[in-house]
Design a protein around this motif. Sequence first.
Motif, PDB file in Angstrom:
ATOM      1  N   MET A   1       4.024 -63.340  48.845  1.00 15.71           N
ATOM      2  CA  MET A   1       5.329 -63.013  48.294  1.00 15.71           C
ATOM      3  C   MET A   1       6.046 -61.994  49.167  1.00 15.71           C
ATOM      4  O   MET A   1       7.233 -62.069  49.344  1.00 15.71           O
ATOM      5  CB  MET A   1       5.185 -62.524  46.862  1.00 15.71           C
ATOM      6  CG  MET A   1       6.494 -62.231  46.197  1.00 15.71           C
ATOM      7  SD  MET A   1       6.225 -61.779  44.486  1.00 15.71           S
ATOM      8  CE  MET A   1       7.705 -62.439  43.792  1.00 15.71           C
ATOM      9  N   ALA A   2       5.353 -61.012  49.684  1.00 15.79           N
ATOM     10  CA  ALA A   2       5.903 -60.004  50.594  1.00 15.79           C
ATOM     11  C   ALA A   2       6.907 -59.088  49.898  1.00 15.79           C
ATOM     12  O   ALA A   2       6.745 -58.752  48.742  1.00 15.79           O
ATOM     13  CB  ALA A   2       6.496 -60.656  51.824  1.00 15.79           C
ATOM     14  N   VAL A   3       7.943 -58.701  50.615  1.00 19.04           N
ATOM     15  CA  VAL A   3       9.000 -57.847  50.084  1.00 19.04           C
ATOM     16  C   VAL A   3      10.312 -58.609  50.151  1.00 19.04           C
ATOM     17  O   VAL A   3      10.406 -59.635  50.820  1.00 19.04           O
ATOM     18  CB  VAL A   3       9.127 -56.520  50.872  1.00 19.04           C
ATOM     19  CG1 VAL A   3       7.869 -55.692  50.758  1.00 19.04           C
ATOM     20  CG2 VAL A   3       9.469 -56.785  52.316  1.00 19.04           C
ATOM     21  N   GLU A   4      11.313 -58.081  49.474  1.00 19.71           N
ATOM     22  CA  GLU A   4      12.652 -58.690  49.480  1.00 19.71           C
ATOM     23  C   GLU A   4      13.668 -57.576  49.680  1.00 19.71           C
ATOM     24  O   GLU A   4      13.556 -56.513  49.081  1.00 19.71           O
ATOM     25  CB  GLU A   4      12.916 -59.406  48.158  1.00 19.71           C
ATOM     26  CG  GLU A   4      14.287 -60.010  48.029  1.00 19.71           C
ATOM     27  CD  GLU A   4      14.476 -61.274  48.860  1.00 19.71           C
ATOM     28  OE1 GLU A   4      15.620 -61.554  49.237  1.00 19.71           O
ATOM     29  OE2 GLU A   4      13.481 -61.958  49.127  1.00 19.71           O
ATOM     30  N   ILE A   5      14.638 -57.825  50.537  1.00 15.29           N
ATOM     31  CA  ILE A   5      15.729 -56.881  50.761  1.00 15.29           C
ATOM     32  C   ILE A   5      17.006 -57.569  50.300  1.00 15.29           C
ATOM     33  O   ILE A   5      17.317 -58.667  50.773  1.00 15.29           O
ATOM     34  CB  ILE A   5      15.870 -56.507  52.264  1.00 15.29           C
ATOM     35  CG1 ILE A   5      14.539 -56.039  52.842  1.00 15.29           C
ATOM     36  CG2 ILE A   5      16.969 -55.467  52.457  1.00 15.29           C
ATOM     37  CD1 ILE A   5      13.968 -54.811  52.235  1.00 15.29           C
ATOM     38  N   THR A   6      17.731 -56.956  49.389  1.00 14.83           N
ATOM     39  CA  THR A   6      18.962 -57.579  48.907  1.00 14.83           C
ATOM     40  C   THR A   6      20.028 -57.534  49.999  1.00 14.83           C
ATOM     41  O   THR A   6      19.932 -56.761  50.957  1.00 14.83           O
ATOM     42  CB  THR A   6      19.503 -56.865  47.654  1.00 14.83           C
ATOM     43  OG1 THR A   6      19.913 -55.548  48.021  1.00 14.83           O
ATOM     44  CG2 THR A   6      18.481 -56.852  46.530  1.00 14.83           C
ATOM     45  N   GLU A   7      21.045 -58.344  49.810  1.00 12.68           N
ATOM     46  CA  GLU A   7      22.146 -58.362  50.766  1.00 12.68           C
ATOM     47  C   GLU A   7      22.843 -57.008  50.827  1.00 12.68           C
ATOM     48  O   GLU A   7      23.217 -56.536  51.901  1.00 12.68           O
ATOM     49  CB  GLU A   7      23.140 -59.473  50.407  1.00 12.68           C
ATOM     50  CG  GLU A   7      24.181 -59.699  51.466  1.00 12.68           C
ATOM     51  CD  GLU A   7      25.027 -60.928  51.210  1.00 12.68           C
ATOM     52  OE1 GLU A   7      25.887 -61.210  52.062  1.00 12.68           O
ATOM     53  OE2 GLU A   7      24.845 -61.613  50.188  1.00 12.68           O
ATOM     54  N   ASN A   8      23.015 -56.347  49.669  1.00 10.33           N
ATOM     55  CA  ASN A   8      23.627 -55.003  49.645  1.00 10.33           C
ATOM     56  C   ASN A   8      22.824 -54.017  50.480  1.00 10.33           C
ATOM     57  O   ASN A   8      23.390 -53.233  51.248  1.00 10.33           O
ATOM     58  CB  ASN A   8      23.727 -54.468  48.211  1.00 10.33           C
ATOM     59  CG  ASN A   8      24.878 -55.059  47.455  1.00 10.33           C
ATOM     60  OD1 ASN A   8      25.767 -55.658  48.018  1.00 10.33           O
ATOM     61  ND2 ASN A   8      24.843 -54.893  46.141  1.00 10.33           N
ATOM     62  N   ALA A   9      21.498 -54.030  50.324  1.00 15.01           N
ATOM     63  CA  ALA A   9      20.641 -53.107  51.076  1.00 15.01           C
ATOM     64  C   ALA A   9      20.685 -53.423  52.567  1.00 15.01           C
ATOM     65  O   ALA A   9      20.792 -52.525  53.400  1.00 15.01           O
ATOM     66  CB  ALA A   9      19.212 -53.164  50.556  1.00 15.01           C
ATOM     67  N   ALA A  10      20.610 -54.704  52.916  1.00  9.32           N
ATOM     68  CA  ALA A  10      20.659 -55.102  54.332  1.00  9.32           C
ATOM     69  C   ALA A  10      21.980 -54.679  54.964  1.00  9.32           C
ATOM     70  O   ALA A  10      22.001 -54.143  56.084  1.00  9.32           O
ATOM     71  CB  ALA A  10      20.450 -56.604  54.464  1.00  9.32           C
ATOM     72  N   ASN A  11      23.071 -54.876  54.254  1.00 16.02           N
ATOM     73  CA  ASN A  11      24.381 -54.490  54.787  1.00 16.02           C
ATOM     74  C   ASN A  11      24.488 -52.980  54.982  1.00 16.02           C
ATOM     75  O   ASN A  11      25.072 -52.516  55.961  1.00 16.02           O
ATOM     76  CB  ASN A  11      25.508 -54.989  53.883  1.00 16.02           C
ATOM     77  CG  ASN A  11      25.692 -56.485  53.983  1.00 16.02           C
ATOM     78  OD1 ASN A  11      25.283 -57.121  54.962  1.00 16.02           O
ATOM     79  ND2 ASN A  11      26.303 -57.076  52.967  1.00 16.02           N
ATOM     80  N   GLU A  12      23.924 -52.205  54.071  1.00 20.92           N
ATOM     81  CA  GLU A  12      23.962 -50.752  54.206  1.00 20.92           C
ATOM     82  C   GLU A  12      23.144 -50.295  55.414  1.00 20.92           C
ATOM     83  O   GLU A  12      23.581 -49.428  56.172  1.00 20.92           O
ATOM     84  CB  GLU A  12      23.449 -50.073  52.927  1.00 20.92           C
ATOM     85  CG  GLU A  12      23.458 -48.567  52.985  1.00 20.92           C
ATOM     86  CD  GLU A  12      24.843 -47.943  53.129  1.00 20.92           C
ATOM     87  OE1 GLU A  12      24.905 -46.740  53.470  1.00 20.92           O
ATOM     88  OE2 GLU A  12      25.867 -48.622  52.894  1.00 20.92           O
TER      89      GLU A  12
END
Length: 110
Positions: A1-12
């Motif tokens: 499953m790993a980790v997930e980075i939301t689009e908001n977090a990636a953009n920041e």
Amino acid sequence: MAVEITENAANEVKRIITDQKHDPGTMLRLGIAGGGCSGFSYSITLSQEFDDEKDNKYDFHGLPVVVDKKSLLYLDGTTVDFYTGVDRHGFTFNNPNAVKTCGCGSSFQA
């Protein structure tokens, strides 16, 4: 499953990399460290370092993300988001492995 980075977090993170003029190839590094009021604290840094034997590498919304394999044991399934509101703003961790978290959300117990 790993980790997930939301689009908001990636953009920041991408904004920070650009604003602070980091070198091309800069990655977001997630990890954990002993300490904090609940036992473990989250680590979120920018890095150029990657070791095939010790790290896993992912790409979320065009952002390279590195997690060391030891930390992944505690972060598996975690979603990192960036929250902006009138009460606070910053990165948040939704970790299904945490049995207890501190009030500020920066440390946890597994």
